[in-house]
Write a protein that holds these residues in place. Sequence first.
Motif, PDB file in Angstrom:
ATOM      1  N   GLY A  98      75.052  10.967  77.528  1.00 56.86           N
ATOM      2  CA  GLY A  98      76.238  10.149  77.766  1.00 56.86           C
ATOM      3  C   GLY A  98      76.829   9.623  76.471  1.00 56.86           C
ATOM      4  N   HIS A  99      75.962   9.174  75.579  1.00 58.16           N
ATOM      5  CA  HIS A  99      76.421   8.701  74.271  1.00 58.16           C
ATOM      6  C   HIS A  99      77.048   9.849  73.484  1.00 58.16           C
ATOM      7  CE1 HIS A  99      76.668   6.270  70.712  1.00 58.16           C
ATOM      8  NE2 HIS A  99      75.832   7.039  70.043  1.00 58.16           N
ATOM      9  N   MET A 100      76.479  11.049  73.634  1.00 54.57           N
ATOM     10  CA  MET A 100      77.027  12.210  72.935  1.00 54.57           C
ATOM     11  C   MET A 100      78.448  12.510  73.393  1.00 54.57           C
ATOM     12  SD  MET A 100      75.749  14.300  70.635  1.00 54.57           S
ATOM     13  CE  MET A 100      77.253  13.869  69.781  1.00 54.57           C
ATOM     14  N   ILE A 101      78.690  12.438  74.680  1.00 58.12           N
ATOM     15  CA  ILE A 101      80.032  12.685  75.201  1.00 58.12           C
ATOM     16  C   ILE A 101      81.014  11.636  74.689  1.00 58.12           C
ATOM     17  CG2 ILE A 101      81.419  12.598  77.326  1.00 58.12           C
ATOM     18  CD1 ILE A 101      79.329  14.305  78.653  1.00 58.12           C
ATOM     19  N   GLU A 102      80.586  10.395  74.589  1.00 60.36           N
ATOM     20  CA  GLU A 102      81.449   9.352  74.022  1.00 60.36           C
ATOM     21  C   GLU A 102      81.852   9.702  72.591  1.00 60.36           C
ATOM     22  OE1 GLU A 102      79.387   5.670  74.293  1.00 60.36           O
ATOM     23  OE2 GLU A 102      79.427   5.607  76.499  1.00 60.36           O
ATOM     24  N   GLN A 103      80.893  10.173  71.802  1.00 61.24           N
ATOM     25  CA  GLN A 103      81.206  10.559  70.425  1.00 61.24           C
ATOM     26  C   GLN A 103      82.142  11.766  70.391  1.00 61.24           C
ATOM     27  OE1 GLN A 103      78.136  10.403  67.330  1.00 61.24           O
ATOM     28  NE2 GLN A 103      76.687   9.870  68.936  1.00 61.24           N
ATOM     29  N   MET A 104      81.894  12.730  71.252  1.00 59.82           N
ATOM     30  CA  MET A 104      82.762  13.899  71.316  1.00 59.82           C
ATOM     31  C   MET A 104      84.189  13.493  71.660  1.00 59.82           C
ATOM     32  SD  MET A 104      80.092  16.457  73.278  1.00 59.82           S
ATOM     33  CE  MET A 104      81.350  17.628  73.813  1.00 59.82           C
ATOM     34  N   ASP A 105      84.339  12.583  72.619  1.00 57.90           N
ATOM     35  CA  ASP A 105      85.671  12.128  73.028  1.00 57.90           C
ATOM     36  C   ASP A 105      86.385  11.430  71.873  1.00 57.90           C
ATOM     37  OD1 ASP A 105      85.339  13.171  75.541  1.00 57.90           O
ATOM     38  OD2 ASP A 105      84.800  11.256  76.486  1.00 57.90           O
ATOM     39  N   ARG A 106      85.665  10.614  71.130  1.00 55.64           N
ATOM     40  CA  ARG A 106      86.280   9.911  69.991  1.00 55.64           C
ATOM     41  C   ARG A 106      86.782  10.889  68.935  1.00 55.64           C
ATOM     42  NH1 ARG A 106      81.901   6.233  70.398  1.00 55.64           N
ATOM     43  NH2 ARG A 106      80.891   7.214  68.592  1.00 55.64           N
ATOM     44  N   CYS A 107      86.095  12.019  68.822  1.00 56.48           N
ATOM     45  CA  CYS A 107      86.434  12.990  67.777  1.00 56.48           C
ATOM     46  C   CYS A 107      87.302  14.138  68.283  1.00 56.48           C
ATOM     47  CB  CYS A 107      85.153  13.558  67.170  1.00 56.48           C
ATOM     48  SG  CYS A 107      84.130  12.339  66.358  1.00 56.48           S
ATOM     49  N   GLY A 108      87.674  14.092  69.548  1.00 54.46           N
ATOM     50  CA  GLY A 108      88.514  15.149  70.098  1.00 54.46           C
ATOM     51  C   GLY A 108      87.787  16.461  70.311  1.00 54.46           C
ATOM     52  N   ILE A 109      86.477  16.411  70.512  1.00 55.08           N
ATOM     53  CA  ILE A 109      85.693  17.626  70.778  1.00 55.08           C
ATOM     54  C   ILE A 109      85.625  17.850  72.279  1.00 55.08           C
ATOM     55  CG2 ILE A 109      83.446  18.743  70.538  1.00 55.08           C
ATOM     56  CD1 ILE A 109      84.922  18.433  67.903  1.00 55.08           C
ATOM     57  N   ASP A 110      86.088  19.007  72.719  1.00 60.40           N
ATOM     58  CA  ASP A 110      86.135  19.307  74.146  1.00 60.40           C
ATOM     59  C   ASP A 110      84.806  19.793  74.693  1.00 60.40           C
ATOM     60  OD1 ASP A 110      89.088  18.954  74.514  1.00 60.40           O
ATOM     61  OD2 ASP A 110      89.136  20.589  73.059  1.00 60.40           O
ATOM     62  N   GLN A 111      84.097  20.558  73.876  1.00 58.48           N
ATOM     63  CA  GLN A 111      82.914  21.257  74.373  1.00 58.48           C
ATOM     64  C   GLN A 111      81.904  21.396  73.236  1.00 58.48           C
ATOM     65  OE1 GLN A 111      83.358  25.533  75.708  1.00 58.48           O
ATOM     66  NE2 GLN A 111      83.236  24.550  77.718  1.00 58.48           N
ATOM     67  N   ALA A 112      80.626  21.436  73.579  1.00 58.08           N
ATOM     68  CA  ALA A 112      79.591  21.597  72.557  1.00 58.08           C
ATOM     69  C   ALA A 112      78.479  22.490  73.071  1.00 58.08           C
ATOM     70  CB  ALA A 112      79.017  20.242  72.148  1.00 58.08           C
ATOM     71  N   LEU A 113      77.928  23.286  72.175  1.00 58.35           N
ATOM     72  CA  LEU A 113      76.763  24.100  72.494  1.00 58.35           C
ATOM     73  C   LEU A 113      75.516  23.316  72.114  1.00 58.35           C
ATOM     74  CD1 LEU A 113      79.133  26.338  71.885  1.00 58.35           C
ATOM     75  CD2 LEU A 113      77.198  27.882  72.170  1.00 58.35           C
ATOM     76  N   VAL A 114      74.607  23.178  73.075  1.00 58.74           N
ATOM     77  CA  VAL A 114      73.449  22.309  72.920  1.00 58.74           C
ATOM     78  C   VAL A 114      72.183  23.142  72.760  1.00 58.74           C
ATOM     79  CG1 VAL A 114      72.117  20.442  73.949  1.00 58.74           C
ATOM     80  CG2 VAL A 114      74.583  20.587  74.361  1.00 58.74           C
ATOM     81  N   SER A 115      71.431  22.820  71.718  1.00 57.03           N
ATOM     82  CA  SER A 115      70.191  23.530  71.430  1.00 57.03           C
ATOM     83  C   SER A 115      68.986  22.798  72.000  1.00 57.03           C
ATOM     84  CB  SER A 115      70.019  23.641  69.907  1.00 57.03           C
ATOM     85  OG  SER A 115      68.701  24.025  69.567  1.00 57.03           O
ATOM     86  N   PRO A 116      67.963  23.528  72.427  1.00 59.93           N
ATOM     87  CA  PRO A 116      66.671  22.891  72.680  1.00 59.93           C
ATOM     88  C   PRO A 116      66.195  22.173  71.408  1.00 59.93           C
ATOM     89  CG  PRO A 116      66.666  25.128  73.536  1.00 59.93           C
ATOM     90  CD  PRO A 116      67.922  24.970  72.721  1.00 59.93           C
ATOM     91  N   VAL A 117      65.348  21.161  71.578  1.00 58.31           N
ATOM     92  CA  VAL A 117      64.851  20.404  70.422  1.00 58.31           C
ATOM     93  C   VAL A 117      63.652  21.126  69.805  1.00 58.31           C
ATOM     94  CG1 VAL A 117      65.726  18.236  71.337  1.00 58.31           C
ATOM     95  CG2 VAL A 117      63.363  18.913  71.836  1.00 58.31           C
ATOM     96  N   ASP A 118      63.140  20.565  68.732  1.00 58.28           N
ATOM     97  CA  ASP A 118      62.153  21.222  67.882  1.00 58.28           C
ATOM     98  C   ASP A 118      60.950  21.812  68.625  1.00 58.28           C
ATOM     99  OD1 ASP A 118      61.246  18.625  68.458  1.00 58.28           O
ATOM    100  OD2 ASP A 118      61.521  17.921  66.405  1.00 58.28           O
ATOM    101  N   ARG A 119      60.230  20.993  69.389  1.00 60.69           N
ATOM    102  CA  ARG A 119      59.027  21.492  70.068  1.00 60.69           C
ATOM    103  C   ARG A 119      59.376  22.526  71.143  1.00 60.69           C
ATOM    104  NH1 ARG A 119      59.607  16.277  71.179  1.00 60.69           N
ATOM    105  NH2 ARG A 119      57.862  15.669  69.865  1.00 60.69           N
ATOM    106  N   GLU A 120      60.586  22.402  71.686  1.00 60.78           N
ATOM    107  CA  GLU A 120      61.026  23.383  72.677  1.00 60.78           C
ATOM    108  C   GLU A 120      61.357  24.716  72.016  1.00 60.78           C
ATOM    109  OE1 GLU A 120      63.015  20.077  75.704  1.00 60.78           O
ATOM    110  OE2 GLU A 120      64.260  21.132  74.223  1.00 60.78           O
ATOM    111  N   MET A 121      61.886  24.662  70.802  1.00 64.82           N
ATOM    112  CA  MET A 121      62.140  25.890  70.061  1.00 64.82           C
ATOM    113  C   MET A 121      60.832  26.597  69.729  1.00 64.82           C
ATOM    114  SD  MET A 121      65.466  26.219  69.553  1.00 64.82           S
ATOM    115  CE  MET A 121      65.280  27.563  68.411  1.00 64.82           C
ATOM    116  N   ALA A 122      59.836  25.809  69.303  1.00 65.59           N
ATOM    117  CA  ALA A 122      58.598  26.398  68.806  1.00 65.59           C
ATOM    118  C   ALA A 122      57.672  26.862  69.921  1.00 65.59           C
ATOM    119  CB  ALA A 122      57.869  25.381  67.925  1.00 65.59           C
ATOM    120  N   VAL A 123      57.492  26.025  70.955  1.00 70.06           N
ATOM    121  CA  VAL A 123      56.429  26.271  71.928  1.00 70.06           C
ATOM    122  C   VAL A 123      56.927  26.279  73.374  1.00 70.06           C
ATOM    123  CG1 VAL A 123      54.199  25.462  72.796  1.00 70.06           C
ATOM    124  CG2 VAL A 123      54.759  25.195  70.363  1.00 70.06           C
TER     125      VAL A 123
END
Length: 245
Positions: free
Chosen positions: A20-45
Motif C-alpha cells: 500500500g505504501h508502495m502504491i502511494e509512492q508510485m502515485d506521487r511520482c506518476g508511475i502507473d505500473q511496476a514489475l515486482v521481484s521476489p525478495v532475496d531469500r525467495e530468489m535464492a531458495v
Amino acid sequence: MRIDAHLQIGVGRYYRVDPGHMIEQMDRCGIDQALVSPVDREMAVYNREGNDRVLALSKQFPGRFLAYATANPWYEGAAVAELERALGEGAAAVKLHPPLQGFMILESLVYPLIEVAARHRAPIYVHTGTPVYALPLQLAELALTYPEVSFIMGKNGKTDFTMDALPALEKASNLYGDTAHDFPERGMARLSKKIGPERLIFSSNHPVSRIELEVDKVRELAVNDDDKAAVMGGNMQRLLAARFH
C-alpha cells in the motif's frame, strides 16, 4: 504509461516494503505500473513461495503490479517446471540474480531457464555488477546466444563494472540498459546517444534507491519528450506486449 521495471515489495534481509505504501509512492511520482521481484531469500531458495507472493500482489492490485518469476537453475528440472508454472499463471517477466542464486551468467546451467522464457516470449531482467558472477559483457554473450529473447541489464553493471555497460549494449541489440543508479548527464545521456533511447528501460530498484530520485534523474535526461516517454515506460510496454501477444 509509466512503468517501473524493477522494484521489490515484502520483507527482505535489509528492508521491509509495504504494498500500500508502495502504491502511494508510485502515485506521487506518476508511475502507473511496476514489475515486482521476489525478495532475496525467495530468489535464492524459496522460489515457489516468492513467485506465488508476487503473483498474488499482481492479482490484489490489478494493473498496478506485474510479477517477475524466478527459479534457481541449480534446482534443474524442478526449476524449469517452476518457471513454466509461474509464467503460465501470469507472471510478466523473468528475473535472474546470479550472485544470490549461485551461478555465473554464461554457465550452461541457466540455459534451460532461458529457453522457458523464450517459449513464453518473456523478457529477462538479470542482475549485473557483481564479479565474477554477473558482468555486462557476460550478459551480452548470453543475449547473443539467445537473440530471440529480450534481456534487461539490471543496474548496468553497477557498481564494479559500469565501464562494460556500453560495450555490452553495443554488442547485442536484444540487450536493454537500465536507468537505476545512473546519472542523466553522464551514463544515461551517453547510452542514449550510442544505442538510442529505445533501448533504455526505467527502473527505480526500490528500496535500494528511491522512486522519486530515479524519476527526477530521467526527467533531466537531455532528450525530447517522446524519447523520455519511451524510456519511462514505452520501451518496457513494448517488451510486455510481445509477452502477452
